[in-house]
Design a protein around this motif. Structure first.
Motif, PDB file in Angstrom:
ATOM      1  N   TYR A   1       0.814  -1.222   0.000  1.00 48.33           N
ATOM      2  CA  TYR A   1       0.000   0.000   0.000  1.00 48.33           C
ATOM      3  C   TYR A   1       0.849   1.274   0.000  1.00 48.33           C
ATOM      4  CZ  TYR A   1       1.153  -0.361   4.978  1.00 48.33           C
ATOM      5  OH  TYR A   1       1.833  -0.481   6.157  1.00 48.33           O
ATOM      6  N   GLN A   2       2.156   1.159  -0.243  1.00 48.69           N
ATOM      7  CA  GLN A   2       3.047   2.313  -0.166  1.00 48.69           C
ATOM      8  C   GLN A   2       2.610   3.481  -1.060  1.00 48.69           C
ATOM      9  OE1 GLN A   2       5.625   2.738   2.042  1.00 48.69           O
ATOM     10  NE2 GLN A   2       5.550   4.844   1.265  1.00 48.69           N
ATOM     11  N   PRO A   3       2.115   3.264  -2.289  1.00 45.87           N
ATOM     12  CA  PRO A   3       1.661   4.413  -3.086  1.00 45.87           C
ATOM     13  C   PRO A   3       0.604   5.246  -2.372  1.00 45.87           C
ATOM     14  CG  PRO A   3       1.861   2.477  -4.473  1.00 45.87           C
ATOM     15  CD  PRO A   3       2.060   2.003  -3.071  1.00 45.87           C
ATOM     16  N   LEU A   4      -0.324   4.597  -1.679  1.00 44.54           N
ATOM     17  CA  LEU A   4      -1.322   5.337  -0.911  1.00 44.54           C
ATOM     18  C   LEU A   4      -0.666   6.060   0.265  1.00 44.54           C
ATOM     19  CD1 LEU A   4      -4.222   2.714  -0.823  1.00 44.54           C
ATOM     20  CD2 LEU A   4      -3.893   4.596  -2.431  1.00 44.54           C
ATOM     21  N   ALA A   5       0.316   5.413   0.883  1.00 48.22           N
ATOM     22  CA  ALA A   5       1.026   6.044   1.995  1.00 48.22           C
ATOM     23  C   ALA A   5       1.762   7.299   1.537  1.00 48.22           C
ATOM     24  CB  ALA A   5       1.993   5.045   2.629  1.00 48.22           C
ATOM     25  N   PHE A   6       2.369   7.247   0.350  1.00 48.89           N
ATOM     26  CA  PHE A   6       3.022   8.445  -0.184  1.00 48.89           C
ATOM     27  C   PHE A   6       2.029   9.594  -0.316  1.00 48.89           C
ATOM     28  CE2 PHE A   6       6.392   5.713  -2.421  1.00 48.89           C
ATOM     29  CZ  PHE A   6       7.377   6.076  -1.529  1.00 48.89           C
ATOM     30  N   LEU A   7       0.833   9.278  -0.795  1.00 47.70           N
ATOM     31  CA  LEU A   7      -0.158  10.324  -1.075  1.00 47.70           C
ATOM     32  C   LEU A   7      -0.665  11.014   0.183  1.00 47.70           C
ATOM     33  CD1 LEU A   7      -2.224   8.588  -3.900  1.00 47.70           C
ATOM     34  CD2 LEU A   7      -0.721  10.572  -4.158  1.00 47.70           C
ATOM     35  N   VAL A   8      -0.603  10.347   1.332  1.00 50.18           N
ATOM     36  CA  VAL A   8      -1.127  10.943   2.565  1.00 50.18           C
ATOM     37  C   VAL A   8      -0.004  11.325   3.537  1.00 50.18           C
ATOM     38  CG1 VAL A   8      -3.318   9.719   2.368  1.00 50.18           C
ATOM     39  CG2 VAL A   8      -1.449   8.669   3.655  1.00 50.18           C
ATOM     40  N   ASP A   9       1.229  11.301   3.063  1.00 50.97           N
ATOM     41  CA  ASP A   9       2.373  11.666   3.903  1.00 50.97           C
ATOM     42  C   ASP A   9       2.913  13.022   3.445  1.00 50.97           C
ATOM     43  OD1 ASP A   9       4.720  11.931   5.314  1.00 50.97           O
ATOM     44  OD2 ASP A   9       5.327   9.842   5.062  1.00 50.97           O
ATOM     45  N   PRO A  10       2.948  14.027   4.340  1.00 53.40           N
ATOM     46  CA  PRO A  10       3.393  15.362   3.923  1.00 53.40           C
ATOM     47  C   PRO A  10       4.907  15.532   3.879  1.00 53.40           C
ATOM     48  CG  PRO A  10       2.735  15.403   6.219  1.00 53.40           C
ATOM     49  CD  PRO A  10       2.457  14.007   5.725  1.00 53.40           C
ATOM     50  N   TRP A  11       5.663  14.423   3.911  1.00 53.93           N
ATOM     51  CA  TRP A  11       7.127  14.544   3.996  1.00 53.93           C
ATOM     52  C   TRP A  11       7.718  15.350   2.853  1.00 53.93           C
ATOM     53  CZ3 TRP A  11      10.659  12.790   0.353  1.00 53.93           C
ATOM     54  CH2 TRP A  11      10.135  11.994  -0.666  1.00 53.93           C
ATOM     55  N   LEU A  12       7.224  15.143   1.628  1.00 53.50           N
ATOM     56  CA  LEU A  12       7.838  15.817   0.489  1.00 53.50           C
ATOM     57  C   LEU A  12       7.516  17.303   0.483  1.00 53.50           C
ATOM     58  CD1 LEU A  12       9.475  15.767  -2.075  1.00 53.50           C
ATOM     59  CD2 LEU A  12       7.442  15.050  -3.338  1.00 53.50           C
TER      60      LEU A  12
END
Length: 369
Positions: free
Chosen positions: A270-281
């Motif tokens: 599920y990492q692609p979804l995790a990227f989308l909801v993570d404000p790290w970038l």
């Protein structure tokens, strides 16, 4: 001019301004990224071949053979046209400001990507201006269309292919062959830039072709022939031995997706979804990314707007679903792969904004009543 058209025009202009400003900042301020260290030296190798008229040797370059040469050839032409000197790659550090001597090479190649990224926002504005605004300030789209990556040009071509395919559909009446041919040619060109863009686009179009053209061979021919022809013509790596070279690239990607490098990264399915909801970038470097708004609302709005998108722009709804399923199933989970789905996802999210606005309007009317 009606209010709705005026609002659409204002949103489009704002989206283009935001896209251009944010990507200009990224071009100038981002440090060298890992894939740039692969693509740019190859671009200079290609540039030397072009200077010597050695077109036939391009397909023989084995470094990074897993990706087709089209975008790297565009980078090569950019450095040739601007006479940007090749940097001393050993003195271009990762994660640190670019040395002055390396800036011309990065500026012209990243600039090419950034222009394609801004144009993609403009194309999306013809579908949904709110979706275009969401794409304009999206941190992932900004980063990977502002570096010398392979994402920006194929992404633009794939978006144009979606738009052309949508215009080719005539409902129960079938397809308009000229637009279908244009869509196929654009998809073939996108695949010649980076293979996954052609794969996701083809899987998006397939259910519509099966349901609307299953007994019409002319429609299939109008789409398939330009797709294959343009793909082969724009991919010099396949000219000498098309089937063997393509199979070698496909098997490389499959093997790499199961390689020790990918397994060691230990990214969950599920990492692609995790990227989308993570404000790290969006928080990684001040002064580049205007907002982390998409982190909080893009997926929820896309879910809310999905039914409306399916009713009004079904090609984009299917594109969002196909892209997300592909990202979840594919073992390689690098963040740049999100650009395969972000345009369609932003269209769904734009519909979500209008859906929420409609809900609000009805609540106001009920309160007044």
């Amino acid at each position: 001019m009606s209010r709705s058209r005026l609002l659409a025009l204002v949103l489009t202009l704002v989206a283009l301004l935001v896209a251009a400003w944010q990507r200009f900042q990224a071009v100038e301020r981002l440090s060298q990224d890992f894939d740039e260290a692969t693509y740019l030296p190859i671009a200079y190798t290609y540039a030397g071949m072009l200077d010597e008229g050695r077109w036939s040797d391009i397909g023989g370059v084995r470094e990074n053979f897993e990706h087709p040469p089209l975008v790297k050839l565009l980078f090569a032409q950019a450095v040739r046209t601007t006479h940007a000197p090749e940097p001393d790659w050993e003195n271009v550090p990762m994660g640190q400001p670019l040395p002055d001597a390396a800036r011309p090479a990065f500026r012209v190649t990243r600039g090419l990507s950034a222009v394609a990224g801004v144009l993609q926002v403009g194309v999306l504005a013809t579908v949904d201006p709110v979706g275009a605004l969401l794409l304009a300030w999206d941190p992932y789209h900004t980063k990977y269309t502002s570096q010398a990556y392979l994402e920006a040009v194929p992404g633009l071509l794939a978006t144009l292919a979606l738009l052309a395919f949508e215009r080719a559909r005539r409902g129960a009446a079938g397809f308009a062959s000229p637009w279908l041919a244009v869509s196929g040619a654009l998809l073939g060109l996108a695949a010649a830039g980076k293979y996954p863009y052609g794969l996701v686009g083809g899987l998006t179009f397939l259910p519509f072709l099966v349901s609307g053209a299953r007994t019409r061979w002319r429609a299939w021919a109008a789409f398939v022939v330009p797709t294959v022809a343009v793909f082969l013509l724009a991919n010099p790596a396949l000219w000498s031995s098309p089937f063997a070279s393509l199979w070698e690239s496909v098997t490389f990607h499959w093997d790499y997706s199961h390689s020790e490098h990918v397994r060691r990264s230990a990214l969950p399915w599920y990492q692609p979804l995790a990227f989308l909801v993570d404000p790290w970038l969006s928080r990684s470097q001040e002064g580049i990314y205007l907002t982390s708004f998409n982190t909080w609302v893009l997926l929820p709005l896309a879910v809310v707007g999905g039914p409306r998108t399916w009713r009004e722009r079904p090609v984009w709804a299917v594109g969002a679903v196909v892209g997300l399923v592909f990202l979840l199933l594919w073992s390689t989970k690098w963040p740049q792969y999100l650009l395969l789905v972000l345009p369609a996802l932003c269209v769904c999210a734009g519909s979500g904004v209008w859906t929420v606005v409609g809900w609000g309007g009805r609540l106001v009317q009920r309160a007044r009543a």
